[in-house]
Design a protein around this motif. Structure first.
Motif, PDB file in Angstrom:
ATOM      1  N   ARG B 125      -4.441  -2.370  -5.676  1.00 40.13           N
ATOM      2  CA  ARG B 125      -4.961  -3.736  -5.845  1.00 40.13           C
ATOM      3  C   ARG B 125      -4.871  -4.235  -7.279  1.00 40.13           C
ATOM      4  NH1 ARG B 125      -9.605  -0.544  -5.767  1.00 40.13           N
ATOM      5  NH2 ARG B 125     -11.302  -1.165  -7.169  1.00 40.13           N
ATOM      6  N   SER B 126      -4.839  -3.328  -8.254  1.00 38.00           N
ATOM      7  CA  SER B 126      -4.801  -3.763  -9.656  1.00 38.00           C
ATOM      8  C   SER B 126      -3.385  -3.871 -10.212  1.00 38.00           C
ATOM      9  CB  SER B 126      -5.603  -2.789 -10.516  1.00 38.00           C
ATOM     10  OG  SER B 126      -6.914  -2.705 -10.026  1.00 38.00           O
ATOM     11  N   LYS B 127      -2.404  -3.597  -9.373  1.00 40.38           N
ATOM     12  CA  LYS B 127      -1.019  -3.729  -9.832  1.00 40.38           C
ATOM     13  C   LYS B 127      -0.548  -5.169  -9.627  1.00 40.38           C
ATOM     14  CE  LYS B 127       0.334   0.977  -8.718  1.00 40.38           C
ATOM     15  NZ  LYS B 127       0.968   1.798  -7.680  1.00 40.38           N
ATOM     16  N   ARG B 128       0.429  -5.568 -10.437  1.00 38.85           N
ATOM     17  CA  ARG B 128       0.957  -6.920 -10.302  1.00 38.85           C
ATOM     18  C   ARG B 128       1.777  -7.062  -9.020  1.00 38.85           C
ATOM     19  NH1 ARG B 128       4.050  -8.560 -15.570  1.00 38.85           N
ATOM     20  NH2 ARG B 128       5.552  -7.541 -14.245  1.00 38.85           N
ATOM     21  N   ILE B 129       1.712  -8.246  -8.420  1.00 39.54           N
ATOM     22  CA  ILE B 129       2.447  -8.479  -7.172  1.00 39.54           C
ATOM     23  C   ILE B 129       3.947  -8.287  -7.397  1.00 39.54           C
ATOM     24  CG2 ILE B 129       3.069 -10.273  -5.472  1.00 39.54           C
ATOM     25  CD1 ILE B 129       0.212 -11.271  -5.649  1.00 39.54           C
ATOM     26  N   GLY B 130       4.405  -8.611  -8.606  1.00 43.08           N
ATOM     27  CA  GLY B 130       5.815  -8.449  -8.937  1.00 43.08           C
ATOM     28  C   GLY B 130       6.308  -7.017  -8.788  1.00 43.08           C
ATOM     29  N   SER B 131       5.383  -6.052  -8.917  1.00 42.27           N
ATOM     30  CA  SER B 131       5.784  -4.648  -8.807  1.00 42.27           C
ATOM     31  C   SER B 131       5.645  -4.125  -7.372  1.00 42.27           C
ATOM     32  CB  SER B 131       4.934  -3.786  -9.754  1.00 42.27           C
ATOM     33  OG  SER B 131       3.598  -3.749  -9.294  1.00 42.27           O
ATOM     34  N   TYR B 132       5.167  -4.964  -6.469  1.00 43.12           N
ATOM     35  CA  TYR B 132       4.969  -4.528  -5.076  1.00 43.12           C
ATOM     36  C   TYR B 132       6.302  -4.460  -4.327  1.00 43.12           C
ATOM     37  CZ  TYR B 132      -0.150  -5.302  -5.102  1.00 43.12           C
ATOM     38  OH  TYR B 132      -1.490  -5.243  -5.346  1.00 43.12           O
ATOM     39  N   SER B 133       6.354  -3.562  -3.357  1.00 40.55           N
ATOM     40  CA  SER B 133       7.499  -3.538  -2.442  1.00 40.55           C
ATOM     41  C   SER B 133       7.324  -4.674  -1.431  1.00 40.55           C
ATOM     42  CB  SER B 133       7.543  -2.209  -1.700  1.00 40.55           C
ATOM     43  OG  SER B 133       6.412  -2.109  -0.854  1.00 40.55           O
ATOM     44  N   LYS B 134       8.361  -4.921  -0.682  1.00 40.97           N
ATOM     45  CA  LYS B 134       8.311  -5.983   0.332  1.00 40.97           C
ATOM     46  C   LYS B 134       7.145  -5.749   1.309  1.00 40.97           C
ATOM     47  CE  LYS B 134      10.239  -9.068   3.296  1.00 40.97           C
ATOM     48  NZ  LYS B 134      10.286 -10.482   3.056  1.00 40.97           N
ATOM     49  N   GLY B 135       7.006  -4.500   1.743  1.00 42.53           N
ATOM     50  CA  GLY B 135       5.940  -4.173   2.689  1.00 42.53           C
ATOM     51  C   GLY B 135       4.559  -4.398   2.087  1.00 42.53           C
ATOM     52  N   MET B 136       4.408  -4.057   0.798  1.00 44.10           N
ATOM     53  CA  MET B 136       3.109  -4.253   0.137  1.00 44.10           C
ATOM     54  C   MET B 136       2.788  -5.737  -0.014  1.00 44.10           C
ATOM     55  SD  MET B 136       3.685  -1.309  -2.653  1.00 44.10           S
ATOM     56  CE  MET B 136       2.209  -1.170  -3.607  1.00 44.10           C
ATOM     57  N   ARG B 137       3.828  -6.528  -0.290  1.00 43.22           N
ATOM     58  CA  ARG B 137       3.599  -7.976  -0.418  1.00 43.22           C
ATOM     59  C   ARG B 137       3.180  -8.563   0.933  1.00 43.22           C
ATOM     60  NH1 ARG B 137       8.443  -8.190  -3.743  1.00 43.22           N
ATOM     61  NH2 ARG B 137       9.542  -9.222  -2.056  1.00 43.22           N
ATOM     62  N   GLN B 138       3.778  -8.035   1.984  1.00 46.19           N
ATOM     63  CA  GLN B 138       3.385  -8.497   3.314  1.00 46.19           C
ATOM     64  C   GLN B 138       1.920  -8.159   3.586  1.00 46.19           C
ATOM     65  OE1 GLN B 138       5.095 -10.666   4.637  1.00 46.19           O
ATOM     66  NE2 GLN B 138       6.574  -9.885   6.083  1.00 46.19           N
ATOM     67  N   ARG B 139       1.513  -6.971   3.175  1.00 47.98           N
ATOM     68  CA  ARG B 139       0.120  -6.549   3.406  1.00 47.98           C
ATOM     69  C   ARG B 139      -0.859  -7.428   2.631  1.00 47.98           C
ATOM     70  NH1 ARG B 139      -0.768  -0.299   3.950  1.00 47.98           N
ATOM     71  NH2 ARG B 139       1.128   0.361   4.990  1.00 47.98           N
ATOM     72  N   ILE B 140      -0.532  -7.702   1.371  1.00 53.00           N
ATOM     73  CA  ILE B 140      -1.475  -8.475   0.553  1.00 53.00           C
ATOM     74  C   ILE B 140      -1.540  -9.919   1.050  1.00 53.00           C
ATOM     75  CG2 ILE B 140      -0.049  -9.361  -1.383  1.00 53.00           C
ATOM     76  CD1 ILE B 140      -3.274  -7.396  -1.842  1.00 53.00           C
TER      77      ILE B 140
END
Lengths: 282, 305
Positions: B125-140
């Motif tokens: 949760r404290s990482k930047r969205i830019g560093s998220y994978s596609k799946g993580m962005r979908q989750r958030i």
């Protein structure tokens, strides 16, 4: 691993009937820019303030009467000092506005993030004013805040009350001039950002709108007075009036005022046209 | 909450996005199925009140949804695109959007935390969205849609790019929210994805509502559609001679240059039961096998023909 309750329950507490969504948008934007660009912003903003602060220090500590008349005139602290400071700050403001503002709407449009705002209790004015306040915050740090700081510094360093008595309305002039600068440049940047396809084209568009008319005004003014085509010349014209100084250019101040107002209205029209939930047509 | 859509149309200049659709959505999960460009996203935006209908109406519990900010509080929307606000952390993203709903700081924080926990993103949760994978962005993105406890939830292609674990989590969550009496609308162009979440679907194509109702009814229609299966192997002559003997095989085409055999069968289940035996008995070395027909677009083409 933490255990989280998966079931969602209706909240019993009060939800603001009209939430200040503009404030949330502004605060989030300010925090984002702050994290990324704080050092650069402070460095750029500090240089002219230190220079002008040094001037105030010298004038209040040295007997100006003993200096050559020309130098003494240049060092004098009066309305012209603050007016010139504000005018000079516009040239620092332009890159700052670019850094902070180019992506404000362009990125939302490019990445199709507008539905995230407008599927919530956020309307067009909330969105635009939130984005605009981000520019006002950083623009204010470059223009209004240092000018007021210099005014306070002058009052603190001078032992006489003459300066305050003569210029007690100066803070209002500073704020009013700052407001004109920020409304015009901020509005222009937002409109260009809404119109552009990306950050880079927003930067290019903004620079073009500021500097091409400036350049044309300078060239064409050799033949006739057309400096009213330059946004910054119009701002200077209005600012001089707000500081109680004479018009620097030979056209009436109201012409400059009307042109600036027209630019703001045009910017609002562009924003109104471009800010919609992105519509995909296949 | 009941959503009623009456003679809904949306034009973009000369282009028609949604064409005279009438349907009712009741609590539970409903799938919007259609190939790309079918008008799913446009309908979702009309249903979430972001677009003004050119004609017709959308009401939620009898209230028009267009520009109705009071209703927006009851709606959760998970858009299709996810590459936004790269510099925000996942937590900031959900928290800020909760603040926009009018919740206090404390309540927004609590809701953000709970939603992020629900989609298993607490550790990131404290990482930047830019560093998220596609799946993580979908989750958030899913987290921001559910955090304010919406009674109506619209999810536009929510499983795109998710890993199998994420898909399972998302499917379970969607089913759970539908089971709690919320109206959940999920758009997708993948049939089996929707099949896992709900029995109730709406079929869309070219902005028109083709069919609505039980997914198994649609399945039955689809099953009469001959399925194409392509087999790549060295021994295409042997395989072809064996396959043409069966009456469910309607046609066989072969491509000698690429060693491919494309078969059209009207009983895919029988075909797939039989194929391994033929391959083993005749010592055929199958390099690959796929069904170019298995996408929804082909099925839709068949249904609208």
């Amino acid at each position: 691993m933490p255990i989280h309750e998966a079931t969602y329950l209706q909240w019993e507490g009060a939800v603001l009937e009209r939430p200040m969504t503009w404030f949330v948008i502004a605060r989030t934007g300010v925090r984002l820019v702050w994290r990324r660009l704080l050092a650069i912003l402070l460095f750029i903003a500090a240089i002219p303030v230190i220079f002008r602060g040094g001037q105030i220090y010298v004038v209040t500590r040295v007997d100006v009467g003993e200096l050559p008349a020309r130098l003494a005139g240049a060092l004098q602290i009066d309305a012209g000092f603050f007016l010139n400071f504000m005018k000079d700050q516009i040239y620092i403001l332009v890159p700052i506005i670019c850094i902070c503002g180019a992506g404000l709407i362009a990125s939302d449009r490019k990445y199709k993030a507008l539905p995230l705002y407008f599927a919530r209790p956020v309307n067009f004015w909330d969105y635009v004013s939130g984005k605009f306040l981000i520019l006002v915050f950083y623009g204010g740090l470059i223009t209004i805040a240092p000018a007021l700081l210099l005014f306070v510094l002058q009052i603190l360093l001078t032992s006489e009350t003459g300066f305050f008595n003569a210029y007690y309305l100066m803070p209002l002039s500073i704020i009013a001039t700052g407001a004109v600068i920020l409304v015009v440049h901020g509005g222009l940047m937002l409109a260009v950002s809404a119109f552009a396809r990306g950050i880079r084209s927003a930067v290019v568009g903004y620079f073009a709108l500021i500097f091409i008319p400036n350049l044309l005004a300078r060239i064409l003014s050799v033949f006739r007075e057309v400096r009213w085509i330059s946004i910054n010349r119009n701002i200077e014209q209005v600012a001089s009036t707000l500081f109680g100084r004479g018009n620097p250019y030979s056209y009436p101040v109201w012409v400059g005022g009307i042109i600036l107002a027209g630019i703001v209205v045009l910017c609002l029209a562009v924003l109104r046209l471009r800010i919609k939930p992105t519509e995909v047509v296949k | 909450m009941k959503i009623e859509v009456d003679k809904l149309s949306k034009w973009y200049g000369q282009v028609i996005g949604v064409n005279n659709c009438t349907f009712t959505l009741k609590p539970g999960v409903t799938g919007f199925l259609g190939p790309n460009g079918a008008g799913k996203t446009t309908i979702l935006r009309l249903l979430t009140g972001q677009l003004k209908p050119s004609k017709g109406s959308v009401t939620i519990e009898g209230e028009p949804v267009w520009n109705n900010h009071r209703l927006f509080r009851a709606i959760g929307y998970c858009p299709e695109h996810d590459a936004f606000w790269q510099y925000l952390t996942g937590w900031d993203f959900v928290y800020s959007l909760m603040r926009m709903h009018g919740y206090s700081k404390g309540e927004s924080a609590a809701r953000a935390e709970r939603a992020i926990g629900t989609v298993d993103m607490m550790s990131d949760r404290s990482k930047r969205i830019g560093s998220y994978s596609k799946g993580m962005r979908q989750r958030i993105k899913l987290a921001q849609a559910i955090a304010h406890d919406p009674q109506v939830l619209f999810l536009d292609e929510p499983l795109n790019g998710m890993d199998p674990v994420g898909r399972r989590m998302a499917i379970d969550l969607i089913k759970q929210m539908g089971g709690e009496g919320r109206t959940v609308v999920v758009s997708s162009h993948i049939l089996h994805e929707v099949e896992e979440m709900t029995d109730t679907i709406l079929l869309l194509n070219h902005g028109r509502l083709l069919a609505e109702g039980n997914i198994y009814e649609i399945r039955r229609l689809i099953d009469t559609h001959p399925l194409q299966v392509t087999v790549q192997c060295e021994e295409i002559d042997v395989l072809m001679s064996k396959l043409v003997a069966y009456d469910d095989v309607q046609s066989v085409q072969f491509d000698r240059q690429r060693n491919r055999l494309t078969v059209e069968t009207i009983r895919p289940d029988e075909f797939f039961d039989r194929l391994p035996d033929i391959v083993l008995e005749n010592k055929i070395h199958v390099e690959s096998l796929w069904s170019p027909d298995e996408n929804l677009e082909a099925v839709f083409d068949y249904l609208v023909r």
